[in-house]
Enzyme design. Sequence first.
Site, PDB file in Angstrom:
ATOM      1  N   SER A 157       0.799  -1.223   0.000  1.00  0.00           N
ATOM      2  CA  SER A 157       0.000   0.000   0.000  1.00  0.00           C
ATOM      3  C   SER A 157       0.836   1.279   0.000  1.00  0.00           C
ATOM      4  CB  SER A 157      -0.941   0.010   1.206  1.00  0.00           C
ATOM      5  OG  SER A 157      -0.204  -0.131   2.400  1.00  0.00           O
TER       6      SER A 157
ATOM      7  N   ASP B 215      -3.159   7.944   8.088  1.00  0.00           N
ATOM      8  CA  ASP B 215      -4.053   7.074   8.859  1.00  0.00           C
ATOM      9  C   ASP B 215      -3.193   6.277   9.835  1.00  0.00           C
ATOM     10  OD1 ASP B 215      -2.913   5.053   7.351  1.00  0.00           O
ATOM     11  OD2 ASP B 215      -4.688   4.689   6.108  1.00  0.00           O
TER      12      ASP B 215
ATOM     13  N   HIS C 190      -0.278   4.618   7.274  1.00  0.00           N
ATOM     14  CA  HIS C 190       0.374   5.208   6.103  1.00  0.00           C
ATOM     15  C   HIS C 190       0.801   6.644   6.319  1.00  0.00           C
ATOM     16  CE1 HIS C 190      -2.469   2.064   4.595  1.00  0.00           C
ATOM     17  NE2 HIS C 190      -1.326   1.655   4.086  1.00  0.00           N
TER      18      HIS C 190
END
Length: 362
Positions: free
Chosen positions: A40, A322, A325
Amino acid sequence: MSKMVACVNITITTILLVLNFITLVHAAPKVPCYFIFGDSLLDNGNNNNLNTTAKANYPPYGIDFPNGPTGRFTNGRNMADILAELLGFDHYIPPFASASGGNILQGVNYASGSAGIRNETGSHLGNRISLDYQLQNHQVTISHLVDLIGNKDSANLHLNKCLYIVGIGSNDYINNYLMPKYYPTNHLYTPSQYASMLIEQYAQQLKTLYEDGARKIALFGLPRIGCIPQELQKHNTTTCVNSTNEAIQLFNEKLKSLVDELNTNFTKAKFTYINMYSISSIMGTLSFLNKPCCNISKTTAGGQCVPEKTPCLLRAVHVFWDNFHPTENANIIAIMRAYDAFLPSDTYPMDISHLITSVSSL
Ligand SMILES: *[C@@H]1O[C@H](CO)[C@@H](O)[C@H](O)[C@H]1NC(C)=O
Ligand SMILES: *[C@@H]1O[C@H](CO)[C@@H](O)[C@H](O)[C@H]1NC(C)=O
Ligand SMILES: *[C@@H]1O[C@H](CO)[C@@H](O)[C@H](O)[C@H]1NC(C)=O
Ligand SMILES: *[C@@H]1O[C@H](CO)[C@@H](O)[C@H](O)[C@H]1NC(C)=O
Ligand SMILES: *[C@@H]1O[C@H](CO)[C@@H](O)[C@H](O)[C@H]1NC(C)=O
Ligand SMILES: *[C@@H]1O[C@H](CO)[C@@H](O)[C@H](O)[C@H]1NC(C)=O
């Protein structure tokens, strides 16, 4: 203390304002093509149509990205995007999920949120494209490249000239080893055995990438996972979780040794190690920056942003977007140090700007 914090704050803001002036330029890029493998931290939309909670194609993700939410797991650009700018590309590298036509000549992004070196990593969140499958997708791209370029040898010469970055392994901890509720690995292996096993599998995967023509390959080590908000919450602490960081460091040490071994064995290629652990050292030292910027979901996509909720305003001074990340600005700092090392410890044995000129006369 508060004066020092204020001072650090101003310095960071100044740096970030300067960094924000990087924009897409319109000259020949420094490499003709650039391929991205990973999770991600690099995904730019490959999970959007997968059945998984590990996706980020909804607001407030993308609030600072020109096209809004795209599947990038941050407020703006991710590291793959900013590296595309540093390399002089006039566009971001398209995700495999939607790449088509002549676009693929300049590269494809295969990265997938929640994916790992191990196939089963991330499975409790739903589907994902593990590194083995990302390499299979690369084979699909290569067969299209052969069609576009006309023959296999010319396609291979083209592939030799590209930059390849691989950022994988975080989920083999976060969404596997550190989750004994869903995965058996924690019971079966010591941290050292687990790191060795991951590196052994990764070595095979990198050999496959080499056999597919890759010659300039940057491998991202793991950041301080013991300092991410999700880990702090899980352990109900405000300081980094040492046992996690120690497990991460075992992986990183073995990855760095693997880079030496690959450079010895594959003399036609150059591999380099990006020390995300030291580059991410700002985490944990400035704990007030470690608070996530968006409102965190405690349910299905635990640790990701709650949809549609307005995030913090001072995104420029937050490290975390978040619970997992980094913000765009943290991404900018990290990838700039990977591209053009700020400290000698940032990269080994060379930064990306040297990697791309290191393999001669291909
Ligand atoms: C998506 O995954 C969930 C959980 O694994 C499953 O219950 C659901 O049936 C899947 N949905 C589709 C459309 O495949
Ligand atoms: C992971 O999946 C790929 C693709 O199906 C397969 O080739 C590979 O053998 C699997 N790896 C493991 C360790 O099971
Ligand atoms: C978390 O830690 C705080 C302070 O040490 C304590 O007051 C609180 O009860 C703890 N919460 C849980 C869920 O353990
Ligand atoms: C955690 O690591 C830090 C830095 O290495 C060290 O100063 C600290 O004492 C450690 N804490 C524990 C509880 O082991
Ligand atoms: C490098 O070559 C040595 C000697 O042939 C071999 O034992 C080792 O497994 C190779 N390592 C890698 C990563 O290919
Ligand atoms: C998240 O949203 C809830 C509900 O609106 C609110 O109570 C909470 O303060 C918010 N948290 C943050 C960090 O904004």
